[in-house]
Design a protein around this motif. Sequence first.
Motif, PDB file in Angstrom:
ATOM      1  N   GLY A  72       0.798  -1.217   0.000  1.00 35.30           N
ATOM      2  CA  GLY A  72       0.000   0.000   0.000  1.00 35.30           C
ATOM      3  C   GLY A  72       0.831   1.268   0.000  1.00 35.30           C
ATOM      4  N   ARG A  73       2.037   1.233   0.603  1.00 34.24           N
ATOM      5  CA  ARG A  73       2.873   2.427   0.637  1.00 34.24           C
ATOM      6  C   ARG A  73       3.294   2.888  -0.756  1.00 34.24           C
ATOM      7  N   TRP A  74       3.280   1.978  -1.719  1.00 32.53           N
ATOM      8  CA  TRP A  74       3.633   2.401  -3.075  1.00 32.53           C
ATOM      9  C   TRP A  74       2.531   3.249  -3.700  1.00 32.53           C
ATOM     10  N   GLY A  75       1.342   3.225  -3.096  1.00 32.63           N
ATOM     11  CA  GLY A  75       0.312   4.157  -3.532  1.00 32.63           C
ATOM     12  C   GLY A  75       0.706   5.595  -3.262  1.00 32.63           C
ATOM     13  N   ASN A  76       1.485   5.813  -2.175  1.00 35.68           N
ATOM     14  CA  ASN A  76       1.998   7.160  -1.891  1.00 35.68           C
ATOM     15  C   ASN A  76       3.000   7.609  -2.943  1.00 35.68           C
ATOM     16  N   TRP A  77       3.705   6.663  -3.533  1.00 38.22           N
ATOM     17  CA  TRP A  77       4.634   6.995  -4.610  1.00 38.22           C
ATOM     18  C   TRP A  77       3.874   7.505  -5.834  1.00 38.22           C
ATOM     19  N   PHE A  78       2.744   6.854  -6.151  1.00 33.87           N
ATOM     20  CA  PHE A  78       1.937   7.308  -7.286  1.00 33.87           C
ATOM     21  C   PHE A  78       1.405   8.718  -7.045  1.00 33.87           C
ATOM     22  N   ASN A  79       1.100   9.042  -5.781  1.00 30.30           N
ATOM     23  CA  ASN A  79       0.556  10.365  -5.459  1.00 30.30           C
ATOM     24  C   ASN A  79       1.622  11.392  -5.128  1.00 30.30           C
ATOM     25  N   GLN A  80       2.910  11.010  -5.174  1.00 28.86           N
ATOM     26  CA  GLN A  80       4.023  11.896  -4.831  1.00 28.86           C
ATOM     27  C   GLN A  80       3.811  12.536  -3.447  1.00 28.86           C
ATOM     28  N   GLU A  81       3.696  11.658  -2.426  1.00 32.52           N
ATOM     29  CA  GLU A  81       3.472  12.141  -1.069  1.00 32.52           C
ATOM     30  C   GLU A  81       4.254  11.288  -0.080  1.00 32.52           C
ATOM     31  N   LEU A  82       4.294  11.748   1.151  1.00 28.34           N
ATOM     32  CA  LEU A  82       4.992  11.066   2.249  1.00 28.34           C
ATOM     33  C   LEU A  82       6.472  10.863   1.939  1.00 28.34           C
ATOM     34  N   TYR A  83       7.162  11.943   1.728  1.00 26.65           N
ATOM     35  CA  TYR A  83       8.609  11.892   1.521  1.00 26.65           C
ATOM     36  C   TYR A  83       9.285  12.644   2.662  1.00 26.65           C
ATOM     37  N   GLY A  84      10.599  12.473   2.785  1.00 28.90           N
ATOM     38  CA  GLY A  84      11.339  13.040   3.906  1.00 28.90           C
ATOM     39  C   GLY A  84      12.116  14.286   3.534  1.00 28.90           C
ATOM     40  N   ARG A  85      13.203  14.493   4.270  1.00 26.92           N
ATOM     41  CA  ARG A  85      14.022  15.687   4.035  1.00 26.92           C
ATOM     42  C   ARG A  85      14.777  15.577   2.711  1.00 26.92           C
ATOM     43  N   GLU A  86      15.282  16.732   2.276  1.00 25.47           N
ATOM     44  CA  GLU A  86      16.052  16.735   1.036  1.00 25.47           C
ATOM     45  C   GLU A  86      17.352  15.954   1.218  1.00 25.47           C
ATOM     46  N   THR A  87      17.787  15.301   0.148  1.00 24.79           N
ATOM     47  CA  THR A  87      19.002  14.495   0.200  1.00 24.79           C
ATOM     48  C   THR A  87      19.581  14.362  -1.206  1.00 24.79           C
ATOM     49  N   ASP A  88      20.876  14.053  -1.250  1.00 27.96           N
ATOM     50  CA  ASP A  88      21.519  13.787  -2.532  1.00 27.96           C
ATOM     51  C   ASP A  88      21.954  12.332  -2.643  1.00 27.96           C
ATOM     52  N   LEU A  89      21.352  11.450  -1.838  1.00 26.21           N
ATOM     53  CA  LEU A  89      21.647  10.028  -1.906  1.00 26.21           C
ATOM     54  C   LEU A  89      21.193   9.453  -3.246  1.00 26.21           C
ATOM     55  N   PRO A  90      21.852   8.395  -3.701  1.00 27.04           N
ATOM     56  CA  PRO A  90      21.495   7.841  -5.026  1.00 27.04           C
ATOM     57  C   PRO A  90      20.083   7.269  -5.088  1.00 27.04           C
ATOM     58  N   TRP A  91      19.458   7.016  -3.939  1.00 24.43           N
ATOM     59  CA  TRP A  91      18.073   6.533  -3.951  1.00 24.43           C
ATOM     60  C   TRP A  91      17.084   7.650  -3.574  1.00 24.43           C
ATOM     61  N   ALA A  92      17.460   8.863  -3.768  1.00 27.67           N
ATOM     62  CA  ALA A  92      16.574   9.990  -3.475  1.00 27.67           C
ATOM     63  C   ALA A  92      15.339   9.937  -4.375  1.00 27.67           C
ATOM     64  N   LEU A  93      14.235  10.425  -3.847  1.00 26.23           N
ATOM     65  CA  LEU A  93      12.986  10.460  -4.591  1.00 26.23           C
ATOM     66  C   LEU A  93      12.838  11.821  -5.258  1.00 26.23           C
ATOM     67  N   HIS A  94      12.610  11.799  -6.566  1.00 29.93           N
ATOM     68  CA  HIS A  94      12.475  13.045  -7.321  1.00 29.93           C
ATOM     69  C   HIS A  94      11.000  13.465  -7.348  1.00 29.93           C
ATOM     70  N   ILE A  95      10.678  14.536  -6.633  1.00 28.15           N
ATOM     71  CA  ILE A  95       9.323  15.080  -6.619  1.00 28.15           C
ATOM     72  C   ILE A  95       9.212  16.137  -7.707  1.00 28.15           C
ATOM     73  N   THR A  96       8.232  15.963  -8.582  1.00 23.98           N
ATOM     74  CA  THR A  96       8.055  16.893  -9.703  1.00 23.98           C
ATOM     75  C   THR A  96       6.786  17.730  -9.581  1.00 23.98           C
ATOM     76  N   SER A  97       5.846  17.312  -8.726  1.00 20.60           N
ATOM     77  CA  SER A  97       4.581  18.035  -8.593  1.00 20.60           C
ATOM     78  C   SER A  97       4.751  19.241  -7.663  1.00 20.60           C
ATOM     79  N   SER A  98       4.018  20.283  -7.962  1.00 19.74           N
ATOM     80  CA  SER A  98       4.045  21.481  -7.119  1.00 19.74           C
ATOM     81  C   SER A  98       2.681  21.793  -6.515  1.00 19.74           C
ATOM     82  N   THR A  99       1.736  20.858  -6.623  1.00 18.07           N
ATOM     83  CA  THR A  99       0.399  21.062  -6.060  1.00 18.07           C
ATOM     84  C   THR A  99       0.401  20.790  -4.561  1.00 18.07           C
TER      85      THR A  99
END
Length: 368
Positions: free
Chosen positions: A140-167
Amino acid sequence: MEFAYIPSPSRGVLHLGPIPLRGYAFCIIIGVFVAVWLGNRRWIARGGRPGTVADIAVWAVPFGLVGGRLYHVITDYQLYFSEGQDWVDAFKIWEGGLGIWGAIAFGAVGAWIGCRSRGVPLPAWADALAPGIALAQAIGRWGNWFNQELYGRETDLPWALHITSSTDGRVPGYYHPTFLYESLWCIGVAVLVIWADRRFKLGHGRAFALYVAAYCAGRFWIEAMRVDEAHHFLGMRLNEWTSIVVFLLAVLYIVLSARFRPGREEVVEPGASDGDTDDDGAAVKLDKKSEDEDSEEKDSETKVSEGKKSDAGKSEAKTSGAEKSEAEKEAVKKETAEVDSDSSEPETDDSSSSVEVKDEEAESAKKV
């Protein structure tokens, strides 16, 4: 500087004509099916009837969805009831927002109703379903990935999540994928519960309590990394405090339950029998049938070998008996021959003695 990252989907919904196919909803549905499937297998292994887990889940799942949404709306009420917000959005569950604490609490109420209707103990059913719930959360947590939500602090780690939405106040950038951290943690929780249940024979709700405690331990540090808006109390997010309280309650339950109700339930579903069949039940029955057939074959082989041994013993006994009878006959013949010889000798002596007597009588007669 360019670096590796986890891309976000450009959109979380696909339209099949007028029908919207939402990634968040698909993840929830798949998670429910996995939980019921695994719970059914574990329930059958504990001696339950196939299909019982699904029947009770019909009550538990709707209650859980309602409870999860209620918890989210109550704890994040500013998203729906503050100035400029539309309260109707509180019913749009497909846009995300389910609180696990409310889902478990209300789901337990629905499960209790279902268990009473089937006459099974709620703790035993919860133990069977516990690792499946953890896997359902991981999916179910991958549903948050589809909605671009529930992410943490900014990071430059190679597994960082790229958020593109501004809504909804989002700021495009690269952040800790806390949804991924929680998904992996839930998989580990499921493995832990399955291992501990096999190793220590957990019963009376202790497997479910272990799942709750292990999940809370991970949720605490993952929650501390999130940057989405939340209520704070004494410097910590509300869900962090909830994790601490629920963790302590789960550990306390494990300790007290192990002390007052050790072991595992011997009967989890009254009236369950080996005759009940299902996909998983049929497999179990076939295994038992094969074991019975093997035991019958072994018994028949044993009987045949014992029969051969007894026949051989009888033949040997007959042979020895025949030899013994012949020896006895020969011994009897010898004895009779000896008796005949002994009896013949006295007869000759008697005849000679009788002749001598007659001679003496004749001589005496002459003298007279």
